[in-house]
Design an enzyme around this catalytic site. Structure first.
Site, PDB file in Angstrom:
ATOM      1  CE  LYS A 111      -4.460  -1.596   1.788  1.00 17.55           C
ATOM      2  NZ  LYS A 111      -5.359  -1.618   2.686  1.00 17.55           N
ATOM      3  CE  LYS A 194      -5.763  -7.990  -1.991  1.00 19.69           C
ATOM      4  NZ  LYS A 194      -5.362  -7.313  -0.387  1.00 19.69           N
ATOM      5  CE  LYS A 197     -13.578  -3.206   0.644  1.00 20.34           C
ATOM      6  NZ  LYS A 197     -12.367  -3.310   1.835  1.00 20.34           N
TER       7      LYS A 197
HETATM    8  P1  TYM Z   1     -10.865  -5.772   3.706  1.00 16.74           P
HETATM    9  O1  TYM Z   1     -11.816  -4.298   3.786  1.00 16.74           O
HETATM   10  O2  TYM Z   1      -9.588  -5.321   2.801  1.00 16.74           O
HETATM   11  O3  TYM Z   1     -11.502  -7.123   3.393  1.00 16.74           O
HETATM   12  C1  TYM Z   1     -12.384  -7.541   3.993  1.00 16.74           C
HETATM   13  C2  TYM Z   1     -12.275  -8.806   4.116  1.00 16.74           C
HETATM   14  O4  TYM Z   1     -12.479  -9.576   2.691  1.00 16.74           O
HETATM   15  C3  TYM Z   1     -11.347 -10.360   2.432  1.00 16.74           C
HETATM   16  N1  TYM Z   1     -10.994 -10.101   1.233  1.00 16.74           N
HETATM   17  C4  TYM Z   1     -10.521 -10.984   0.314  1.00 16.74           C
HETATM   18  N2  TYM Z   1     -10.983 -12.336   0.277  1.00 16.74           N
HETATM   19  C5  TYM Z   1     -10.856 -13.176  -0.693  1.00 16.74           C
HETATM   20  N3  TYM Z   1     -10.237 -12.583  -1.929  1.00 16.74           N
HETATM   21  C6  TYM Z   1      -9.966 -11.270  -2.140  1.00 16.74           C
HETATM   22  N4  TYM Z   1      -9.659 -10.809  -3.310  1.00 16.74           N
HETATM   23  C7  TYM Z   1     -10.178 -10.389  -0.843  1.00 16.74           C
HETATM   24  N5  TYM Z   1     -10.359  -9.125  -0.659  1.00 16.74           N
HETATM   25  C8  TYM Z   1     -10.618  -8.897   0.773  1.00 16.74           C
HETATM   26  C9  TYM Z   1     -10.298  -9.983   3.454  1.00 16.74           C
HETATM   27  O5  TYM Z   1      -9.233 -10.876   3.844  1.00 16.74           O
HETATM   28  C10 TYM Z   1     -10.969  -9.517   4.750  1.00 16.74           C
HETATM   29  O6  TYM Z   1     -11.494 -10.696   5.555  1.00 16.74           O
HETATM   30  N6  TYM Z   1      -7.413  -5.306   7.832  1.00 16.74           N
HETATM   31  C11 TYM Z   1      -8.895  -5.933   7.055  1.00 16.74           C
HETATM   32  C12 TYM Z   1     -10.105  -5.191   7.959  1.00 16.74           C
HETATM   33  C13 TYM Z   1      -9.796  -5.389   9.435  1.00 16.74           C
HETATM   34  C14 TYM Z   1     -10.110  -6.830  10.252  1.00 16.74           C
HETATM   35  C15 TYM Z   1      -9.930  -6.363  11.490  1.00 16.74           C
HETATM   36  C16 TYM Z   1     -10.257  -8.012   9.756  1.00 16.74           C
HETATM   37  C17 TYM Z   1      -9.836  -4.559  10.358  1.00 16.74           C
HETATM   38  N7  TYM Z   1      -9.851  -5.078  11.671  1.00 16.74           N
HETATM   39  C18 TYM Z   1      -9.960  -7.320  12.420  1.00 16.74           C
HETATM   40  C19 TYM Z   1     -10.477  -8.944  10.703  1.00 16.74           C
HETATM   41  C20 TYM Z   1     -10.359  -8.514  12.091  1.00 16.74           C
HETATM   42  C21 TYM Z   1      -9.279  -5.395   5.792  1.00 16.74           C
HETATM   43  O7  TYM Z   1      -8.462  -4.385   5.358  1.00 16.74           O
HETATM   44  O8  TYM Z   1     -10.061  -5.903   5.128  1.00 16.74           O
END
Ligand code: TYM
Length: 342
Positions: A111, A194, A197
């Site tokens: 990032k 990947k 968003k």
């Molecule tokens: P974020 O917002 O990027 O994504 C949310 C969830 O979606 C999953 N994900 C994917 N799974 C499969 N293939 C993909 N291409 C893909 N893109 C995203 C992510 O693995 C996630 O489960 N850091 C985290 C948010 C967070 C969090 C937490 C998660 C903040 N605090 C505590 C668990 C526990 C994030 O940026 O997710």
């Protein structure tokens, strides 16, 4: 008690990876765990967000959880900034985690890109806040996609170091739950990236709110190769790794189909062995539309009624604070802060 915590960033464009990698699994886990699901708006601002868009996305992510089938009465759905415990505990963890640990985080490197000096301090400390999200509830299990595995390992390290430094058995060592055939959904345009968003190309992802026409167009145009689809024999031995390396886009679409239909990859390969992509893409489109259509429609209905979503979030935040406040009081005692606040 087994407790789940997981979160999604409200940074726009929720996609099929978010759904299959995370949110759909939450729906399935809600019967067996005490669940807390969070729209992580504090995490979102580690990169600049337009304030109006952030407000909209926060409601939209909550709507996606509800539309996908997370029951807001049985589970807690709330937004992170509504519970100050997250930021408070994150500060303690800023003082527990080591610079070297954070320097190793691949997501930060991706990032921040080449211009690390210009990245926000928040982006660097992001995993400490994530550890605080989870441990403020003493959650034991965290269902996420594969890309979050390293952050959860750091969460375990932080819990262990805190317990060790203060000579307590206080924080649990969390277990990641990374389940299904779609733990790492790839871009439709480039099988080495990947689905994300933030990809500038909307053609790279299927959004949870895409209409049937858009889903059909994106799958039709998804990158593939000229070969016919392989049979289940390719899953044996080294052939699987060779296939993933040689035909990543094909494997991605096959995994998507498997996940959407709840079949194993082997069964999907047996079903489509020798088929052309034109045929497979049509069938994949039909299942994607059948799964996402009703969820997208419900998301739109819910986001048109922000009062309802805000009500769910407010109730969720109150319940979230009730859980974390006593845990944080114990943390203050362990660390040695005076408890004059009550
Ligand atoms: P974020 O917002 O990027 O994504 C949310 C969830 O979606 C999953 N994900 C994917 N799974 C499969 N293939 C993909 N291409 C893909 N893109 C995203 C992510 O693995 C996630 O489960 N850091 C985290 C948010 C967070 C969090 C937490 C998660 C903040 N605090 C505590 C668990 C526990 C994030 O940026 O997710």
């Amino acid at each position: 008690m087994n407790r789940i915590f997981s979160g999604v960033q409200p940074t726009g464009n929720l996609h099929l990876g978010n759904y299959l990698g995370a949110i759909r699994n939450w729906v399935r886990l809600q019967n067996d765990f005490d669940c807390i699901f969070c729209v992580v708006d504090l995490h979102a601002i580690t990169t600049w967000q337009d304030p109006a868009a952030l407000r909209h996305s926060t409601r939209e992510v909550a709507a996606a959880m509800i539309a996908a089938g997370v029951d807001p009465n049985r589970n807690i759905i709330f937004h992170q900034s509504a519970n100050p415990s997250h930021a408070e505990l994150a500060w303690v963890f800023n003082c527990v985690a080591r610079m070297g640990w954070l320097n190793r985080m691949t997501q930060f490197k991706e990032k921040a890109g080449k211009n690390r000096e210009n990245a926000s301090v928040g982006l660097f400390a992001y995993p400490n806040l994530m550890a605080a999200d989870i441990l403020a509830y003493k959650a034991t299990h965290v269902p996420v996609g594969e890309d979050q595995r390293q952050h959860l390992e750091l969460t375990r390290d932080i819990a262990q170091k805190f317990n060790h430094d203060f000579g307590v058995e206080f924080f649990p060592i969390v277990e990641p739950l990374i389940q299904g055939e779609a733990t790492r959904v790839m871009s439709l345009r480039d099988g080495s990236k990947k689905m994300s968003k933030s990809d500038p190309s909307d053609m790279s992802r299927i959004n949870m709110t895409d209409e049937a026409d858009a889903i059909a167009q994106k799958i039709r145009r998804a990158k593939t190769d000229p070969e016919a689809l392989p049979g289940p024999g390719v899953l044996e031995g080294e052939a699987k790794a060779e296939l993933e390396a040689a035909r990543p886009e094909a494997v991605n679409l096959l995994r998507l189909y498997s996940s959407l239909t709840d079949k194993s990859l082997a069964d999907t390969l047996a079903e489509f062995e020798g088929a052309q992509f034109s045929h497979f893409k049509q069938v994949l489109t039909d299942v994607a539309v059948a799964v996402l259509g009703p969820i997208g429609a419900e998301m739109k209905r819910l986001t048109d009624d922000p009062g309802h979503v805000d009500g769910v979030l407010a109730k969720g935040a109150e319940r979230a604070r009730e859980i974390t406040e006593p845990i944080l009081k114990e943390v203050w005692d362990i660390v040695g802060f005076l408890r004059t606040r009550g």
